[in-house]
Write a protein that holds these residues in place. Structure first.
Motif: not given
Length: 174
Positions: A40-42, A44-46, A48, A52
């Motif tokens: 992930v890049d962020t 916040e994405e992680w 989730d 995912r």
């Protein structure tokens, strides 16, 4: 050894987890048990995780950051996956864990696994599977937490470095 605890990842850990990621990348280290942090890049994405997992068809899991009580530093990340798919049963196991390179050789991984086993017990698990390369620090950690070798299998997916995966069961009934 400093006291550790497991915490559910939250926005409060953003800077520390991203620094953890940078340290792992700097050392070209494996992200075992980090719930796709390397993908992930962020932050916040992680966070989730479940989104995912659903998008990728992964098994549901629980992830915790391992925090040193004395200063609140994130020293590790651990992930518990259940139920086991055929792949996890053969190669990956229930639990993956990682300690950041600058915090290794302090007994943290052994304690992180012990704390994770407590979470598994509280969730009703009776026994869990862990896997590792032979003759590694991870193997010593698993053995120190009661791991019993079931067998060795060929590392067909190339998860480790030795070409062999050792499969250990830890009984956690109370």
């Amino acid at each position: 050894m400093d006291e550790l605890y497991l915490a559910v990842p939250s926005p409060a850990y953003k800077e520390q987890v991203m620094a953890f990621k940078a340290e792992m990348l700097e050392h070209a280290d494996s992200f075992d048990g980090c719930s796709g942090l390397n993908e992930v890049d962020t932050y916040e994405e992680w966070l989730d995780f479940h989104g995912r997992e659903a998008r990728k068809g992964w098994v549901p899991s629980r992830t915790w950051v391992t925090v040193r009580r004395s200063d609140g530093r994130v020293v590790g990340i651990v992930n518990f996956r259940t139920p086991l798919t055929e792949f996890l049963l053969q190669f990956g196991g229930h639990i993956g864990y990682c300690i950041r390179p600058s915090e290794r050789r302090k007994g943290y991984a052994k304690e992180q696994l012990r704390l994770t086993l407590e979470k598994c017990r509280a969730a009703g698990e009776k026994r869990v599977l862990l896997t590792c390369d032979p003759d590694t620090a991870s193997e010593k950690i698993i053995l120190a937490n009661g791991g019993v070798l079931e067998n060795e299998v060929e590392d067909v997916p190339g998860l480790g470095k030795s070409g062999t995966i050792r499969r250990y069961w830890i009984t956690i009934e109370s």
